[in-house]
Write an enzyme that holds these catalytic residues in place. Structure first.
Site, short mmCIF file in Angstrom:
data_model
loop_
_atom_site.label_atom_id
_atom_site.label_comp_id
_atom_site.label_asym_id
_atom_site.label_seq_id
_atom_site.Cartn_x
_atom_site.Cartn_y
_atom_site.Cartn_z
N GLY A 1 0.82 -1.21 0.00
CA GLY A 1 0.00 0.00 0.00
C GLY A 1 0.85 1.24 0.00
O GLY A 1 2.07 1.19 0.18
N ASP B 1 -0.01 8.92 15.53
CA ASP B 1 -0.85 8.66 14.36
C ASP B 1 -1.55 7.31 14.47
O ASP B 1 -1.63 6.57 13.50
CB ASP B 1 0.02 8.73 13.09
CG ASP B 1 -0.82 8.75 11.81
OD1 ASP B 1 -1.96 9.25 11.85
OD2 ASP B 1 -0.35 8.24 10.78
N GLY C 1 4.94 6.74 2.52
CA GLY C 1 5.46 6.20 1.27
C GLY C 1 4.91 4.81 0.96
O GLY C 1 3.97 4.33 1.58
N ALA D 1 1.00 7.70 4.23
CA ALA D 1 1.73 8.93 4.54
C ALA D 1 3.23 8.67 4.53
O ALA D 1 4.02 9.57 4.27
CB ALA D 1 1.28 9.45 5.90
#
Length: 303
Positions: free
Chosen positions: A13, A140, A18, A16
């Site tokens: 995937g 996060d 990369g 954020a």
């Protein structure tokens, strides 16, 4: 060590941080996750890596010694290419096939049993308490970076990366979801480990709801949705160092947790409200949450 040692299998995937690749280590046969990041060429010591990156990686490597079961393992760090301006660094993590988002989506209706949620929460909080005890703020947390193995073990991923990735993220603007962000982050106030406990609360509710708790499309909209549930906080709790005043929001009182998470029992609702406490100084810690009666009622065999 060169990443040529690893055989790429698939792109997992793009986030954020990369592009992430699944790869195989031919020596062990194990699968790994490769995450590459560009950092500025710092020159000098550390082989040109900026000292901040060297420090962050050293901290992640130091955590490895503990082999905490609820934290994703960092297996290797490789500098793969460099120019005068930047160096590409690849972080090699253990690979886990599914994240919490996938795990929740796969659960047949009516969703996960309460006992499974309690087990996931205990593991989640143990991993987070370990990070906080080592002075790491995740910053996060969301269902996409909480991994769940096929055996049901929870592993936290993408912690300790925020500063390593600050250079690349400035180069590649990515829309980062606001849905799990604590009020002090939305208000751009100072923050510390309690920001993660707010995110835990949002994710805890989502395990029951099977959809996010607060879906705002801007910082102010997100705060408004939060206050619709917890009420407008008192003036004393509003941070002093922020540009958005409390008066920008209409006064409102709190609603019962069961209005948004009807399946949650009363002690779970109490724990959720302690996580979703506006003032970070009054918010429950991971350590204290682990002692909460909700997570000990009906607990199975002692570990």
């Amino acid at each position: 060590m060169a990443t040529s040692r690893y055989e790429p299998v698939a792109e997992i995937g793009v986030g954020a941080y990369g592009t992430v690749y699944k790869a195989r280590d031919p020596h062990s046969g194990h699968f790994v996750a490769l995450k590459s990041v560009r950092v500025p060429n710092g020159g000098g010591g550390g082989g040109g890596l900026p000292i901040s990156t060297v420090r962050e990686v050293a901290l992640l490597r130091r955590l490895e010694a503990f082999e905490h079961p609820n934290v994703v393992r960092l297996m290797d760090v490789c500098a793969t290419s460099r120019t005068d301006r930047e160096i590409k660094v690849t972080l090699v993590f253990e690979h886990v096939d599914q994240d919490l988002r996938t795990y929740l989506d796969k659960a047949p209706p009516p969703g996960l049993p309460a006992e499974t949620i309690k087990d996931l929460m205990r593991q989640f909080l143990r991993g987070l308490d370990f990070l906080h005890a080592n002075c790491i703020v995740h910053r996060d947390l969301k269902p996409e970076n909480i991994l769940v193995t096929s055996g049901g073990t929870v592993k936290l991923a993408d912690f300790g990366l925020a500063r390593i990735y600050s250079y690349q993220m400035a180069l590649t603007p990515v829309v980062v979801t606001l849905w799990y962000r604590a009020p002090e982050v939305l208000l751009q106030s100072t923050y510390a480990t309690p920001v993660d406990m707010w995110s835990v609360g949002c994710i805890f509710a989502e395990m029951f709801r099977r959809k996010p708790l607060f879906c705002g499309n801007s910082e102010a909209d997100q705060l408004g949705k939060i206050f619709d549930l917890i009420g407008l906080p008192p003036e004393d709790d509003w941070p002093r160092d922020v540009s958005l005043p409390r008066g920008a929001f209409p006064p409102r009182g709190p609603r019962p947790v069961q209005s948004v998470v009807p399946e949650m029992e009363e002690s779970g609702a109490q724990l959720l409200l302690e996580m979703l406490t506006f003032n970070p100084h009054k918010r429950i810690s991971a350590f204290r949450a682990l002692q909460h009666s909700y997570l000990h009622k009906d607990e199975g065999n002692p570990e």
